[in-house]
Design a protein around this motif. Structure first.
Motif, short mmCIF file in Angstrom:
data_model
loop_
_atom_site.label_atom_id
_atom_site.label_comp_id
_atom_site.label_asym_id
_atom_site.label_seq_id
_atom_site.Cartn_x
_atom_site.Cartn_y
_atom_site.Cartn_z
N TRP A 45 22.35 65.63 90.09
CA TRP A 45 24.60 65.91 89.79
C TRP A 45 25.02 67.01 89.78
O TRP A 45 26.66 66.02 89.73
CB TRP A 45 24.33 65.03 88.25
CG TRP A 45 23.92 65.77 87.16
CD1 TRP A 45 23.33 65.56 86.67
CD2 TRP A 45 25.30 66.65 86.62
NE1 TRP A 45 22.62 66.53 85.38
CE2 TRP A 45 24.27 66.69 85.60
CE3 TRP A 45 26.36 66.95 86.75
CZ2 TRP A 45 24.90 67.90 84.88
CZ3 TRP A 45 27.06 67.45 85.64
CH2 TRP A 45 26.42 68.87 84.43
N PHE A 87 26.52 59.23 88.62
CA PHE A 87 26.80 60.09 89.29
C PHE A 87 27.40 60.41 90.48
O PHE A 87 27.37 61.87 91.23
CB PHE A 87 26.08 61.47 89.09
CG PHE A 87 25.56 61.53 87.39
CD1 PHE A 87 26.46 60.96 86.45
CD2 PHE A 87 24.35 61.55 86.33
CE1 PHE A 87 26.31 61.27 84.61
CE2 PHE A 87 23.94 61.05 84.62
CZ PHE A 87 25.34 61.30 84.15
N PHE A 90 30.38 62.55 90.75
CA PHE A 90 30.74 64.17 90.66
C PHE A 90 30.15 64.42 91.93
O PHE A 90 31.00 65.54 92.22
CB PHE A 90 29.62 64.05 88.82
CG PHE A 90 29.41 64.69 87.88
CD1 PHE A 90 31.02 64.61 88.10
CD2 PHE A 90 28.20 63.63 87.04
CE1 PHE A 90 31.72 64.87 85.89
CE2 PHE A 90 29.14 64.30 86.01
CZ PHE A 90 30.16 64.61 85.06
N GLU A 137 20.21 61.08 86.36
CA GLU A 137 19.50 61.91 85.75
C GLU A 137 19.19 61.44 84.10
O GLU A 137 17.62 61.70 83.90
CB GLU A 137 20.60 63.64 85.28
CG GLU A 137 20.12 64.45 84.04
CD GLU A 137 20.68 65.40 83.81
OE1 GLU A 137 21.78 64.92 83.46
OE2 GLU A 137 20.34 66.28 83.86
N GLU A 138 19.46 61.21 83.51
CA GLU A 138 19.43 60.41 82.46
C GLU A 138 19.05 59.18 82.03
O GLU A 138 18.34 58.23 81.08
CB GLU A 138 20.35 60.24 81.53
CG GLU A 138 20.86 61.51 80.68
CD GLU A 138 22.32 62.27 81.66
OE1 GLU A 138 22.16 61.85 82.59
OE2 GLU A 138 22.73 63.53 81.42
N ASP A 150 29.53 60.54 81.23
CA ASP A 150 29.75 61.39 81.60
C ASP A 150 30.19 60.58 83.44
O ASP A 150 30.50 60.86 84.49
CB ASP A 150 28.45 62.29 81.78
CG ASP A 150 27.63 62.16 81.35
OD1 ASP A 150 27.90 60.96 80.04
OD2 ASP A 150 26.40 62.89 80.93
N LYS A 213 22.04 63.66 75.67
CA LYS A 213 21.61 65.02 75.41
C LYS A 213 22.58 65.69 73.89
O LYS A 213 22.34 66.82 73.47
CB LYS A 213 22.51 65.95 76.49
CG LYS A 213 22.00 65.53 77.97
CD LYS A 213 22.02 66.94 78.71
CE LYS A 213 21.17 66.63 80.34
NZ LYS A 213 22.37 66.18 81.36
N TRP A 221 27.80 65.37 70.41
CA TRP A 221 27.85 66.97 71.93
C TRP A 221 29.58 67.11 72.69
O TRP A 221 30.25 66.02 72.86
CB TRP A 221 26.85 65.78 73.25
CG TRP A 221 26.36 66.30 73.88
CD1 TRP A 221 26.37 67.26 74.07
CD2 TRP A 221 26.11 66.05 75.41
NE1 TRP A 221 25.30 67.64 75.57
CE2 TRP A 221 25.97 66.93 75.97
CE3 TRP A 221 26.60 64.84 75.95
CZ2 TRP A 221 25.72 66.66 77.81
CZ3 TRP A 221 27.13 64.99 77.33
CH2 TRP A 221 25.73 66.13 78.22
N ARG A 223 29.24 67.99 75.81
CA ARG A 223 30.00 67.71 76.79
C ARG A 223 30.23 66.06 76.88
O ARG A 223 31.20 65.72 78.17
CB ARG A 223 29.04 68.25 77.67
CG ARG A 223 28.85 69.70 78.11
CD ARG A 223 28.92 69.69 79.76
NE ARG A 223 27.53 69.65 80.49
CZ ARG A 223 26.40 69.91 79.83
NH1 ARG A 223 26.25 70.97 79.10
NH2 ARG A 223 25.36 69.58 79.86
N TRP A 227 33.67 65.37 78.45
CA TRP A 227 33.86 64.56 79.68
C TRP A 227 34.93 64.06 79.74
O TRP A 227 35.50 62.75 80.53
CB TRP A 227 32.44 63.78 79.86
CG TRP A 227 31.73 64.98 80.95
CD1 TRP A 227 29.57 65.52 80.54
CD2 TRP A 227 32.03 65.89 82.39
NE1 TRP A 227 29.47 65.94 81.80
CE2 TRP A 227 30.44 66.56 81.78
CE3 TRP A 227 32.44 66.28 82.30
CZ2 TRP A 227 30.41 67.66 82.93
CZ3 TRP A 227 32.43 67.12 83.78
CH2 TRP A 227 31.52 67.70 83.85
N1 GLY Z 1 25.60 64.74 83.13
C1 GLY Z 1 26.51 65.46 83.08
C2 GLY Z 1 25.78 65.96 81.41
O1 GLY Z 1 25.15 66.65 81.14
O2 GLY Z 1 27.18 67.13 81.62
#
Ligand code: GLY
Length: 369
Positions: A45, A87, A90, A137-138, A150, A213, A221, A223, A227
Motif C-alpha cells: 500500500w 488502499f 494511496f 494489508e489488514e 486509511d 494497528k 492510533w 495514524r 489519516w
Molecule cells: N494502512 C495504513 C497505515 O498503516 O497507516
C-alpha cells in the motif's frame, strides 16, 4: 526558511540513494542507521508514496529526471489497478495523481485513471462504501464487510479528480458516499478516530468498531487520527465543503492531545514510541485545513512547529560525525502491535514531510493535493 531549504536538499540526496536501491521493487521502510531499504515487490500500500516523492522532487527542482522517474513509478503501478484493496487510493493518488497534478505527466494521468476505475468497480452500492478488500494489508481474517479510515485519503481525491477528467459525476458520488460512511464508522463523538469497522454488506450499517494497528479498540492510533484529518480535508476540498466540520473536529482533537514536543506517540493512549510519520501526515493536513478554514490561523503555526520538530530532531544531518546517510526521517513506527519497523524510516513519512516542506516554502499550494 533556510532550515527548510536545507531539509529539502538533504531529502533529495536521500532520494538519489533510494532510487539506486529500489530498481527491483518499491521502497517500503528502511533501517534508519544504515539507510538500507526493505522493498515491496508490487508496491504493497506504500509504493505510491515513492512516486509522489519523486514528483515533488520534480516540482521543487524543475529537473526532468525526477519527473521521468515518477512517470516510471506510475507506469509500474498500473498493474495494481485491479488489486482488491481500498488502499489503491494511496497507490494511485500518490503514485500517479501527484505526478499529474504537479507536472501534467501523461503516463501518470493514464495510470491514475486506471486506478480510479478499478476503485470505483469495487464500490458496494448497497452498503455505500468501498470495502477494505481481500488484498488489503489488514485484510487477513476479515471479509468483505470491513472498512478502515486509511482508505479515505487518496481514494476520495482520486475519484473526484477522475470524475472531472472523465466527465463521470458518479465517481464523485462514490467518493462522497465512501467518505460519509467513514464518518459514521470511525469518528467517535469526542472527535477521536477509531481505525477500523465491520459493517453489514447488504445495508452498510455499522456492526462494530475495532483496530488493526492501534493499542486497543478504544484507544486512538495516531495514524487513524492523522489519516482522518487528511481524508476529510481532501473530501472538503475535492467533494463538498460539507466535510469541513468533520475535518476540523478531528484536527482539533489532534491538536488538543499532541504532546508539547509536537510529535505524536504511535497511539495516544500508549505514549511511546513516537511515530514521526503520523506527525508528518497531520502537518500536511493542517496546512490544507488552514487554507480551507482561514479562521483557523493557528493550524498553520502548529503545522510549522511540527515540521520544525521533525526537521530539527528527526531528519538525519549531513556529516558532522554522524555516520548515517543524510536526509532520513527517523522515528517512524509502522506497526507496534506486530513489532514491525517500530523505529524506522517510512516511505510515506518521507512523502508527507516533503509535501509539507514544499507548501511552507511556497513551491506547491496546500490544497493542490
Ligand atoms: N494502512 C495504513 C497505515 O498503516 O497507516
Amino acid at each position: 526558511m533556510r532550515r527548510f531549504d536545507d531539509a529539502v536538499a538533504r531529502m533529495l540526496s536521500r532520494a538519489e540513494i533510494t532510487e539506486r536501491a529500489a530498481t527491483q521493487g518499491f521502497p517500503h521502510f528502511a533501517d534508519q542507521n544504515t539507510g538500507e531499504w526493505t522493498l515491496s515487490p508490487d508496491g504493497n500500500w506504500t509504493g505510491g508514496f515513492w512516486g509522489g516523492l519523486l514528483a515533488l522532487g520534480a516540482a521543487t527542482t524543475g529537473e526532468s529526471r525526477y519527473a521521468e522517474l515518477a512517470g516510471d513509478i506510475a507506469r509500474r503501478l498500473t498493474v495494481r489497478a485491479s488489486s482488491e484493496t481500498a488502499f489503491r487510493g494511496f497507490l494511485f493518488f500518490y503514485g500517479a495523481g501527484v505526478a499529474y497534478l504537479t507536472g501534467k505527466s501523461a503516463p501518470a494521468r493514464e495510470s491514475a485513471l486506471a486506478g480510479a476505475r478499478g476503485l470505483a468497480a469495487s464500490f458496494n452500492h448497497d452498503a455505500g462504501v468501498i470495502p477494505l478488500g481481500v488484498e488489503a494489508e489488514e485484510a487477513d481474517a476479515v471479509g468483505q464487510g470491513a472498512a478502515n479510515i486509511d482508505a479515505v485519503p487518496g481514494t476520495v481525491p482520486l475519484l473526484a479528480w477522475a470524475a472531472a477528467e472523465l466527465h463521470q459525476p458518479e465517481l464523485t458520488e462514490i467518493a462522497r458516499r465512501h467518505a460519509e460512511r467513514h464518518i459514521e464508522y470511525c469518528v467517535r463523538t469526542d472527535g477521536s478516530v477509531c481505525q477500523s469497522a465491520a459493517f453489514d454488506e447488504g445495508s452498510g450499517a455499522l456492526v462494530r468498531r475495532y483496530t488493526h494497528k492501534g493499542l486497543d479498540d478504544d484507544s486512538t492510533w495516531a495514524r487513524a487520527q492523522a489519516w482522518a484529518m487528511l481524508g476529510f480535508g481532501q473530501a472538503a476540498r475535492w467533494v463538498s465543503p460539507d466535510f469541513l466540520d468533520t475535518a476540523l473536529t478531528v484536527a482539533d482533537w489532534w491538536l488538543e492531545h499532541l504532546p508539547e514536543d509536537h510529535i505524536a506517540p504511535w497511539d495516544f493512549d500508549a505514549k511511546a514510541p513516537q511515530d514521526t510519520s503520523a506527525t508528518a501526515i497531520a502537518a500536511a493536513s493542517l496546512l490544507k485545513l488552514s487554507v480551507l478554514a482561514p479562521d483557523r490561523t493557528h493550524y498553520r503555526e502548529r503545522a510549522l512547529a511540527m515540521v520544525d520538530a521533525l526537521v530539527t530532531r528527526f531528519l538525519t544531518p549531513v556529516g558532522e560525525g554522524d555516520t548515517r546517510p543524510a536526509g532520513i526521517l527517523t522515528g517512524g513506527c509502522f506497526d507496534y502491535r506486530r513489532d514491525l519497523a517500530t523505529d524506522n524510516e517510512l516511505v510515506w513519512g518521507d512523502y508527507f514531510l516533503m509535501e509539507s516542506l514544499l507548501v511552507l516554502r511556497g513551491v506547491i499550494e496546500a490544497t493542490a493535493l
